[in-house]
Each structure stands twice: as structure tokens, then as C-alpha cells.
Design an enzyme around this catalytic site. Structure first.
Site, PDB file in Angstrom:
ATOM      1  N   HIS A  38      -0.732  45.545   0.221  1.00 41.50           N
ATOM      2  CA  HIS A  38      -1.611  45.523   1.312  1.00 41.50           C
ATOM      3  C   HIS A  38      -2.948  45.312   0.839  1.00 41.50           C
ATOM      4  O   HIS A  38      -3.761  46.049   0.095  1.00 41.50           O
ATOM      5  CB  HIS A  38      -1.572  46.885   2.037  1.00 41.50           C
ATOM      6  CG  HIS A  38      -2.578  46.928   3.242  1.00 41.50           C
ATOM      7  ND1 HIS A  38      -3.605  47.629   3.457  1.00 41.50           N
ATOM      8  CD2 HIS A  38      -2.412  46.119   4.328  1.00 41.50           C
ATOM      9  CE1 HIS A  38      -4.153  47.188   4.473  1.00 41.50           C
ATOM     10  NE2 HIS A  38      -3.524  46.535   5.149  1.00 41.50           N
ATOM     11  N   GLU A  65      -0.042  40.574   0.177  1.00 38.63           N
ATOM     12  CA  GLU A  65      -0.725  40.427   1.303  1.00 38.63           C
ATOM     13  C   GLU A  65      -1.918  39.606   1.181  1.00 38.63           C
ATOM     14  O   GLU A  65      -2.562  39.746   0.577  1.00 38.63           O
ATOM     15  CB  GLU A  65      -0.823  41.594   2.213  1.00 38.63           C
ATOM     16  CG  GLU A  65      -1.237  41.008   3.734  1.00 38.63           C
ATOM     17  CD  GLU A  65      -1.879  42.227   4.638  1.00 38.63           C
ATOM     18  OE1 GLU A  65      -2.563  42.888   3.852  1.00 38.63           O
ATOM     19  OE2 GLU A  65      -1.865  42.008   5.759  1.00 38.63           O
ATOM     20  N   ASP A  67      -4.796  38.443   3.952  1.00 41.87           N
ATOM     21  CA  ASP A  67      -5.487  38.144   5.547  1.00 41.87           C
ATOM     22  C   ASP A  67      -6.235  36.848   5.333  1.00 41.87           C
ATOM     23  O   ASP A  67      -7.037  36.598   4.193  1.00 41.87           O
ATOM     24  CB  ASP A  67      -6.400  39.166   5.801  1.00 41.87           C
ATOM     25  CG  ASP A  67      -5.607  40.256   6.114  1.00 41.87           C
ATOM     26  OD1 ASP A  67      -4.691  40.585   6.999  1.00 41.87           O
ATOM     27  OD2 ASP A  67      -5.890  41.399   5.450  1.00 41.87           O
ATOM     28  N   HIS A  80     -10.284  40.121   4.830  1.00 39.18           N
ATOM     29  CA  HIS A  80      -9.571  40.817   6.091  1.00 39.18           C
ATOM     30  C   HIS A  80     -10.251  40.696   7.366  1.00 39.18           C
ATOM     31  O   HIS A  80      -9.491  40.659   8.207  1.00 39.18           O
ATOM     32  CB  HIS A  80      -9.666  42.335   5.671  1.00 39.18           C
ATOM     33  CG  HIS A  80      -8.984  43.326   6.639  1.00 39.18           C
ATOM     34  ND1 HIS A  80      -9.727  43.923   7.515  1.00 39.18           N
ATOM     35  CD2 HIS A  80      -7.825  43.451   7.048  1.00 39.18           C
ATOM     36  CE1 HIS A  80      -8.926  44.434   8.611  1.00 39.18           C
ATOM     37  NE2 HIS A  80      -7.834  44.373   8.145  1.00 39.18           N
ATOM     38  N   GLU A 170      -1.537  36.893   6.648  1.00 36.99           N
ATOM     39  CA  GLU A 170      -1.686  37.201   8.089  1.00 36.99           C
ATOM     40  C   GLU A 170      -2.749  36.133   8.728  1.00 36.99           C
ATOM     41  O   GLU A 170      -3.654  35.857   7.828  1.00 36.99           O
ATOM     42  CB  GLU A 170      -2.216  38.622   8.544  1.00 36.99           C
ATOM     43  CG  GLU A 170      -2.762  38.890   9.913  1.00 36.99           C
ATOM     44  CD  GLU A 170      -3.288  40.326  10.018  1.00 36.99           C
ATOM     45  OE1 GLU A 170      -3.295  40.918   9.211  1.00 36.99           O
ATOM     46  OE2 GLU A 170      -3.930  40.234  11.245  1.00 36.99           O
TER      47      GLU A 170
HETATM   48  O1  G3P Z   1      -1.016  42.977   8.390  1.00 37.09           O
HETATM   49  C1  G3P Z   1      -0.643  44.159   8.261  1.00 37.09           C
HETATM   50  C2  G3P Z   1      -1.805  44.929   8.300  1.00 37.09           C
HETATM   51  O2  G3P Z   1      -2.490  44.645   7.514  1.00 37.09           O
HETATM   52  C3  G3P Z   1      -2.365  45.087   9.323  1.00 37.09           C
HETATM   53  O3  G3P Z   1      -3.307  45.811   9.453  1.00 37.09           O
HETATM   54  O4  G3P Z   1      -5.911  45.565   9.672  1.00 37.09           O
HETATM   55  O5  G3P Z   1      -4.791  45.803   7.383  1.00 37.09           O
HETATM   56  O6  G3P Z   1      -4.847  43.823   8.570  1.00 37.09           O
HETATM   57  P1  G3P Z   1      -5.104  45.205   8.758  1.00 37.09           P
HETATM   58 CA    CA Z   2      -3.284  42.226   7.472  1.00 39.20          CA
END
Ligand code: G3P
Ligand code: CA
Length: 349
Positions: A38, A65, A67, A80, A170
Site C-alpha cells: 500500500h 500500489e 495512487d 495519494h 488507483e
Molecule cells: O486503494 C486502496 C486504498 O489505498 C484506498 O485507500 O486512501 O489509501 O487510497 P487510500
Molecule cells: Ca489507493
């Protein structure tokens, strides 16, 4: 065939072959869950820095991940928030560039300006580190990477380490970008295509809180990549007009299965705390999602921010992996998740 290939192939065909998808998603439900780093190994190094991504790769994450938001000159960067001030020194460097709401929007800065910022550990609105025990927040040794740079890093590590980690992208705040006249999905797909990572066998998931974004990826871009519908709570205000309670009904899950390979619910959608007699209160969402042919990849598993009623990271993983049977999990601590899976003899079976 590698462990990664076994896992990825089913997901790649899910949008195309609904009948096969049901059978394969069922198989995925009993397989070893994916470890999704994450924002990188963000428990150890500042989120979304190349350093955190390299560490996650070394820790054996299956997916890492990203963002992604756009700059003023339409370059996808890995960040993010749609704002810059949470993880960079933009407020000090560009004191006059905040909008009236007090935020410094990434979309108002060129890539050259973003590159000039120092990135470090996340701080809250009060200026204090979001996680006190993590990498020192006064050491902003890093920069904000572009998506293309991050793909180049992960691809390079895949080659040099002989171990494949995939991308888990994302598309952040697509509705905001649209309102600003920006096309975030088009920019992301362009970068993936240029890198050769927009193929049915590319190790990439695309995720969004916005059903319209995922539907557009399927219908307009004909993306062969598996998509994940993120699930929030309605009162978070994540995306105006999206009813997440409706999405997790049986009817809603059936609709999601029409454009996505799975769901990504926050942990509170699956675990509701302890009853008075100490039993873990869990929901039936994993079971119902699997029945709809959907993978379940919940977020976020943090050893330094455990949910109420859970006294250790391993206990948290045992609940979600052993009892609930999730197919993957987003974690800030990919090494701890990998160790848990290894200790429980799931790997190599
Ligand atoms: O994308 C999964 C998770 O990361 C969603 O929460 O706020 O960390 O992007 P966030
Ligand atoms: Ca995310």
C-alpha cells in the site's frame, strides 16, 4: 508457471469471459492471497517514494500500489492526494499558490515544479507526523515520481531480481480531474501503453472509487486489465453521488461484476469489532462477493494502527485470511504479511 502467473491469468480474462470468471474467481478465493504494498513499503519509508517502492519489491510484494493524479501539464504522477501539502514542502516553497480553500493542488503545478519539491513522511493538518513511529518526518530526502518513472523502476527490479511485482494503480479523484477539464484515465492508459504494460498479460490492476471511471476503462478504452471497485462509506464523501451501501448489496455486486474483477472494501466493511462476549463480528461481504464472481482485496492492514478489538498484526491477518478468505490485502507492511503467509505454510503449496 510462476506463482504470479497462476494468479494473474484468471484476473486478466475475468472481464471477457463471465462464465469462466466465476469458476476462476472461486479458485482464487482459496489460493494464497496477494500481498499488495500500500503506497509501497510505507510503514518504513515515506509513501509513494521510489525508495518505498524498491523496498516493497525487495520484501516480496506481489503488487505495488500507485495512487495517480495529474500535473498542470497533464503528466501522471504518483501521489495519494489531489493536494501536495500532506507529503511535500510545497507550502514553504510556494506559499502563494494555495487555492482559496487552503490546499495546494497538484493540478496547479507543472511537473518541473513538482520535481523541485522535497517529499517525506505524511503530516496531518496540525503539522505532526501521521504515524509517529515511522520514518522521521523531518527527513524529506525524496521526490514525487511520475507514473512512468515508477513503472521503469519496478520493471527494472523485476528484471534484476528475477521476481515479478505488478502495478496496482488507483486513478485518484477522476471526478475532480474531469471538473477541471483533465482526462486522467486517458493519461494513465497512454503511459501504460508507452511502457508496454497495457496488455492482457500485463501484471496490472486498475482501481477506483468511481464506478463511472471503471466503466469508461472497460467500455471506451477497452482496457484488458482487471479492474477493482473500491468501497468506502457513504459519509466519507469520497465521490459525490456514489452509494457504496448499494454497491455491496447482492444486486449491486452483480452490477459491479459487469465491469470489474473484484472489490476493494475498507476493513470496516468486513470486520465490525468485538461483541460483548469477545467474538469478532464479521460481515458476509466476502462470501457474497465471491458468489458474484468477484475477488476481494480489502484495505488497509497496518501493524501500527490496528482495528479496535485486534491485538496483533498476525491476529488481524488470521481473521481476514483464514476466517474470511480474502483474495489479497493492501498493507503498509508487506514483509509482515509475507512472513505471516510463509509461517502459515500457505506459500509453495
Ligand atoms: O486503494 C486502496 C486504498 O489505498 C484506498 O485507500 O486512501 O489509501 O487510497 P487510500
Ligand atoms: Ca489507493
Amino acid at each position: 508457471m510462476t506463482r504470479w502467473q497462476l494468479r494473474f491469468r484468471p484476473a486478466a480474462v475475468l472481464p471477457l469471459l463471465p462464465a469462466l470468471a466465476l469458476a476462476l474467481a472461486g479458485a482464487a478465493a482459496v489460493a494464497e492471497p496477494l500481498v499488495i504494498a500500500h503506497r509501497g513499503a510505507s510503514g518504513y519509508l515515506p509513501e509513494h517514494t521510489l525508495a518505498a517502492k524498491a523496498l516493497a519489491h525487495g520484501m516480496g510484494a506481489d503488487y505495488i500500489e500507485q495512487d495517480v493524479v495529474l500535473t498542470a501539464d497533464d503528466v501522471p504522477i504518483v501521489l495519494h492526494d489531489i493536494h501536495l501539502e500532506g507529503t511535500t514542502d510545497v507550502a514553504r516553497r510556494f506559499p502563494d499558490r494555495a487555492r482559496a480553500d487552503g490546499h495546494w493542488y497538484a493540478i496547479d503545478f507543472t511537473l518541473a515544479e513538482v520535481r523541485s519539491l522535497a517529499a517525506g513522511e505524511r503530516r496531518g493538518a496540525d503539522g505532526k507526523p501521521a504515524f509517529a513511529q515511522r520514518f522521521p518526518a523531518d527527513r524529506a530526502l525524496f521526490t514525487v515520481p511520475t507514473l512512468a518513472e515508477e513503472i521503469a523502476l519496478i520493471d527494472g527490479l523485476n528484471r534484476s531480481r528475477g521476481a515479478t511485482a505488478g502495478l496496482y494503480i488507483e486513478l485518484k479523484g477522476d471526478h475532480f480531474h474531469r471538473a477541471e477539464g483533465k482526462d486522467l484515465p486517458a493519461a494513465v492508459i497512454q503511459v501504460l501503453e508507452a511502457a508496454g504494460w497495457h496488455r492482457a498479460d500485463s501484471p496490472v490492476f486498475l482501481q477506483s472509487f468511481e464506478p463511472a471511471t471503471l466503466r469508461r476503462l472497460a467500455d471506451e478504452f477497452r482496457s484488458p486489465l482487471p479492474r477493482i471497485q473500491l468501497i468506502a462509506e457513504n459519509d466519507w464523501g469520497e465521490v459525490p453521488g456514489v452509494d457504496y451501501d448499494a454497491l455491496v448489496t447482492d444486486e449491486g455486486l452483480a452490477a459491479v461484476a459487469g465491469y470489474a474483477a473484484g472489490i476493494g472494501p475498507w476493513v470496516g466493511r468486513l470486520y465490525r469489532g468485538r461483541s460483548e462476549d469477545g467474538d469478532a463480528q464479521v460481515t458476509d461481504l466476502v462470501e457474497r462477493a465471491h458468489a458474484a464472481g468477484l475477488l476481494v482485496h480489502p484495505y488497509t492492514f497496518r501493524s501500527d494502527a490496528l482495528p479496535a478489538g485486534i491485538d496483533s498484526f498476525d491476529a488481524l491477518l488470521a481473521l481476514f485470511v483464514d476466517r474470511l478468505g480474502v483474495d489479497g490485502l493492501f498493507t503498509d507492511f508487506p514483509d509482515r504479511a509475507r512472513a505471516f503467509l510463509k509461517d502459515n505454510r500457505r506459500e509453495g503449496q
